[in-house]
Design a protein around this motif. Sequence first.
Motif, short mmCIF file in Angstrom:
data_model
loop_
_atom_site.label_atom_id
_atom_site.label_comp_id
_atom_site.label_asym_id
_atom_site.label_seq_id
_atom_site.Cartn_x
_atom_site.Cartn_y
_atom_site.Cartn_z
N VAL A 81 2.50 8.07 -2.25
CA VAL A 81 1.75 7.12 -3.08
C VAL A 81 0.27 7.41 -2.96
O VAL A 81 -0.29 7.38 -1.86
CB VAL A 81 2.04 5.67 -2.66
N THR A 82 -0.37 7.71 -4.08
CA THR A 82 -1.79 8.04 -4.10
C THR A 82 -2.60 6.92 -4.75
O THR A 82 -2.05 5.95 -5.28
CB THR A 82 -2.04 9.35 -4.85
N HIS A 83 -3.92 7.06 -4.70
CA HIS A 83 -4.85 6.11 -5.31
C HIS A 83 -4.65 4.68 -4.79
O HIS A 83 -4.78 3.71 -5.54
CB HIS A 83 -4.72 6.13 -6.85
N LEU A 84 -4.37 4.57 -3.51
CA LEU A 84 -4.19 3.24 -2.93
C LEU A 84 -5.50 2.47 -2.78
O LEU A 84 -5.48 1.30 -2.40
CB LEU A 84 -3.48 3.36 -1.58
N ASP A 85 -6.62 3.13 -3.07
CA ASP A 85 -7.90 2.42 -3.08
C ASP A 85 -8.12 1.69 -4.40
O ASP A 85 -8.98 0.81 -4.50
CB ASP A 85 -9.06 3.40 -2.84
N ALA A 86 -7.35 2.04 -5.43
CA ALA A 86 -7.55 1.45 -6.76
C ALA A 86 -7.32 -0.06 -6.80
O ALA A 86 -8.09 -0.78 -7.44
CB ALA A 86 -6.67 2.16 -7.78
N PRO A 87 -6.26 -0.60 -6.17
CA PRO A 87 -6.07 -2.05 -6.24
C PRO A 87 -7.28 -2.84 -5.74
O PRO A 87 -7.66 -3.85 -6.34
CB PRO A 87 -4.83 -2.29 -5.36
N GLY A 88 -7.89 -2.38 -4.66
CA GLY A 88 -9.06 -3.07 -4.16
C GLY A 88 -10.25 -2.95 -5.10
O GLY A 88 -10.98 -3.92 -5.32
N GLY A 118 -1.23 -7.50 -5.12
CA GLY A 118 -2.53 -7.85 -4.54
C GLY A 118 -3.43 -6.64 -4.37
O GLY A 118 -3.36 -5.67 -5.11
N THR A 119 -4.28 -6.69 -3.34
CA THR A 119 -5.23 -5.59 -3.11
C THR A 119 -4.92 -4.79 -1.85
O THR A 119 -5.52 -3.74 -1.63
CB THR A 119 -6.66 -6.16 -2.98
N ASP A 120 -4.00 -5.27 -1.03
CA ASP A 120 -3.67 -4.59 0.23
C ASP A 120 -2.83 -3.34 -0.04
O ASP A 120 -1.74 -3.43 -0.62
CB ASP A 120 -2.90 -5.56 1.13
N PRO A 121 -3.30 -2.16 0.37
CA PRO A 121 -2.52 -0.93 0.14
C PRO A 121 -1.11 -0.99 0.73
O PRO A 121 -0.16 -0.47 0.13
CB PRO A 121 -3.37 0.16 0.82
N ARG A 122 -0.97 -1.61 1.89
CA ARG A 122 0.36 -1.70 2.50
C ARG A 122 1.31 -2.54 1.65
O ARG A 122 2.50 -2.24 1.54
CB ARG A 122 0.25 -2.30 3.91
N ALA A 123 0.78 -3.59 1.04
CA ALA A 123 1.61 -4.42 0.17
C ALA A 123 2.10 -3.62 -1.03
O ALA A 123 3.25 -3.78 -1.47
CB ALA A 123 0.83 -5.65 -0.29
N TRP A 124 1.24 -2.74 -1.56
CA TRP A 124 1.65 -1.89 -2.67
C TRP A 124 2.73 -0.91 -2.22
O TRP A 124 3.72 -0.70 -2.93
CB TRP A 124 0.44 -1.15 -3.24
#
Length: 210
Positions: free
Chosen positions: A99-106, A158-164
């Motif tokens: 999983v990439t771009h995990l900074d995007a949700p924030g 949400g915005t937490d990468p782990r949640a995604w």
Amino acid sequence: MTTPTAAAAPRTRAAARSALAAARRPADLFPADAADAARSYRRLARLLHPDTAPPAERPAAEAHNGHGRWQGPFRTGHFDAVAHSYAVEVCGGVDALAVTHLDAPGRCGGALRTAHAYRTADGLQDRLRTAPPGGLTRQQRLTESLLTARPADRRSPGTDPRAWCDALAQTLGAPVAMESDGPTAADKTVRPLTGRGSRSRCPGRAPAGT
């Protein structure tokens, strides 16, 4: 709806969105003549392309992913859980996910969503059924039905990468083995596999038709 013609095709983004929302079948959007239908399709694609959207409708910009000579502009958007689940099933399952771009949700302030169903002319559809290879007529019907599909059952991890990661692992039936939240190797994290992927639950299964 009246029979569409190339001359009457939408000429603004707002008109294109209205026409797409009102359409219930491809014939509501495209003329019967193949050449006119192709022109109408190109116009709709141009008007509705994410790159032509007003700034307020665009996801946060990608600082390290710009315009490429061959691939064109970098495309962003919400997560299509239906299409990804279909891809996993077509492949016969997967062992793990990257999983990439995990900074995007924030960066998007929690505005990114996952879409778990399509609203189509045949009703709400939360799964695209696969079939053996070679069924071109069936695939044509599937493509036509998706031309007017709209996302539904939207959810926000949400915005937490782990949640995604947890949400995607649950949706696609496989653990997340690699996470990325930036452009460099230092932004990559390899996780030990703690679960079994969907392929392990389908031993010997051949890929389905696309």
